[in-house]
Write an enzyme that holds these catalytic residues in place. Structure first.
Site, PDB file in Angstrom:
ATOM      1  N   ASP A  63       0.888  -1.282  -0.017  1.00 33.77           N
ATOM      2  CA  ASP A  63      -0.025   0.137  -0.007  1.00 33.77           C
ATOM      3  C   ASP A  63       0.749   1.033  -0.051  1.00 33.77           C
ATOM      4  OD1 ASP A  63      -2.790   0.504   0.580  1.00 33.77           O
ATOM      5  OD2 ASP A  63      -1.981   2.052   1.681  1.00 33.77           O
ATOM      6  N   TYR A 100      -3.762  11.298   1.363  1.00 39.86           N
ATOM      7  CA  TYR A 100      -4.066  11.217  -0.174  1.00 39.86           C
ATOM      8  C   TYR A 100      -3.980  12.520  -0.571  1.00 39.86           C
ATOM      9  CZ  TYR A 100      -5.534   6.455   0.659  1.00 39.86           C
ATOM     10  OH  TYR A 100      -5.323   4.879   0.902  1.00 39.86           O
ATOM     11  N   HIS A 116      -4.593  -7.875  -0.186  1.00 41.15           N
ATOM     12  CA  HIS A 116      -3.636  -6.541  -0.045  1.00 41.15           C
ATOM     13  C   HIS A 116      -2.968  -6.546   1.206  1.00 41.15           C
ATOM     14  CE1 HIS A 116      -3.322  -2.193  -0.832  1.00 41.15           C
ATOM     15  NE2 HIS A 116      -3.814  -1.691   0.133  1.00 41.15           N
TER      16      HIS A 116
END
Length: 474
Positions: A240, A393, A450
């Site tokens: 990630d 982000y 993930h």
């Protein structure tokens, strides 16, 4: 989409002679693309500037305090009672009939999770687990950076190598608690001295007070952390955001990075070479460097566009929110523990396996225990770090990401890539080579998604170890 569909229909209708002619033409194109690839790669920058920064409140002081001090997670009865009071006031919305997790976290199952949280989950017990590994903080670029530092027990003849593990969103350093003993307490000829930092703005690391803290800033801060701890060269592992941060670390100071191991792969989807491999790869995989497993993971039974474009669009709404207005959405989940749990745990369901969306319980307890999942939630809740983690982000997406220097810089350190079958997107080795120029190992992992270290710690540890052994041998 029309181009891909039309070309695939045309290819399937060719007779054997025409297919042979296409094969010859395709081979010629492949040779030309290979020549272009190597010429183009030769023009790429081999490292990115380190730079500097200050993310603390106010002006930068004349000197920085470089002390490293012990840290332990703590709580209070008042903190726990406040959590209970908020949980007891939760207002639920009934789910639609015959739905699983297609609309998000199913509120019927959410009530079960919350009941466990309220009546069975023991935060003080989980804190004791969190504190079983030595933890520290140190101030770097104005921020108190939290990290775990685990040294292996002494074993005669065993080599010990430094390794940094970096988490992502919506995870934390707790993701590594199942893999840490496999790396540090191994009977193998190699063991690792492991450092696990919390990304600034996540969990127990202080959040940046100024705009602009992105993966490049995090990479520089983590290099400074390793230098402060006395390491001059070390291995890196990440998934990630951790995969992007550690990749940036390898691009910044390749002389310090002995090897880079990733369980989330990224590549640039633009360019004629990628388009050509998408059009041809399903029918002539070897021509574009695909294996049969690549074809299965890229195209499946639904085709490339559905699996890699439309599916991704359906699952990245959170990214658009957090990349634009994180503080607005963050207000709700920072104030409601149940809202926070639903928001985060839905990712642990879907990103573990997209098929979990069809289950009423989201398949969460197939790979995780509720205590483990809620411990990660509690790290976000007690530190109030969900909004600052969401801002990460915004900081990375506020400008055109294609213009960032790290996206035009190859990675030249020895690299190991672990491709888990249920990762959000599959990247074949032939695509990965565009960025990672020194791939020592590329593994098709047999299962997992993930959150590799959290889901399949033994698989990830074994793959990391075989990669490091290759690097050390050569």
């Amino acid at each position: 989409h029309n181009l891909v569909t039309n070309v695939q229909q045309s290819l399937s209708s060719l007779d054997p002679t025409q297919q042979q002619q296409l094969l010859v033409a395709g081979s010629s194109v492949a040779v030309l693309l290979t020549c272009y690839y190597w010429v183009y790669q030769g023009t790429k920058t081999k490292r990115i500037p380190i730079g500097d920064g200050w993310w603390g409140a106010g002006e930068k002081p004349q000197s920085e305090d470089e002390k490293v001090f012990p840290f332990q997670v703590q709580t209070s009865d008042e903190e726990i009672q406040d959590l209970y009071d908020r949980i007891d006031r939760t207002r639920y919305t009934e789910p639609l009939e015959d739905t699983g997790f297609q609309y998000g976290f199913n509120s019927t199952y959410l009530k079960k999770v919350v009941s466990h949280w309220r009546h069975q989950f023991n935060w003080k017990k989980q804190i004791a687990i969190l504190n079983k590994y030595p933890q520290f903080k140190t101030n770097i670029e104005g921020l108190d950076v939290h990290f775990i530092h685990v040294r292996p027990p002494h074993r005669e003849g065993q080599r010990v190598l430094p390794l940094m593990l970096v988490h992502g969103w919506p995870g934390s350093v707790y993701e590594f608690y199942r893999i840490l003993p496999l790396l540090t307490n191994s009977l193998d000829s190699l063991a690792f001295e492991v450092i696990c930092p919390s990304i600034p703005g996540y969990g127990f690391s202080e959040a940046p007070h100024k705009q602009g803290f992105d993966t490049l800033a995090a990479a520089r801060v983590f290099h400074k952390l390793m230098e402060r701890l006395g390491f001059s060269d070390y291995y890196l592992q990440g998934g990630d955001w951790g995969a992007i941060i550690t990749t940036n670390m390898a691009q910044m100071k390749p002389e310090c990075v002995k090897g880079l191991h990733l369980n989330m792969l990224t590549n640039n989807m633009r360019g004629f070479g990628v388009l050509f491999s998408i059009l041809i790869g399903r029918y002539l995989p070897w021509l574009v460097g695909f294996t049969r497993e690549d074809v299965r993971r890229l195209f499946g039974s639904v085709g490339f566009m559905e699996k890699n474009i439309y599916e991704i669009i359906r699952e990245t709404g959170y990214l658009h929110i957090q990349g634009t207005k994180p503080d607005s959405a963050g207000c709700g989940v920072n104030d409601s523990p149940v809202g926070l749990a639903a928001y985060i745990l839905e990712k642990f369901s879907t990103w573990t396996d997209f098929n979990n969306r069809d289950l009423e319980d989201g398949g969460l307890e197939r790979k995780f225990t509720l205590d483990d999942l809620l411990t990660n939630i509690m790290i976000y809740w007690t530190t109030g770090s969900i909004v600052s983690s969401m801002r990460f982000y915004k900081e990375n997406l506020k400008t055109n990401i294609d213009n960032r220097l790290d996206n035009h810089t190859g990675v030249y350190v020895p690299t190991g890539l672990a491709a888990f079958p249920n990762e959000v997107r599959h990247v074949p080795q032939s695509w990965a080579r565009d960025r990672f120029r020194n791939i020592y190992s590329y593994s098709y992992m047999p299962r997992g998604g993930h959150f590799a270290a959290f889901e399949e710690p033994q698989l990830l540890a074994d793959d990391l170890l075989q990669f490091v052994k290759k690097v050390e041998k050569l």
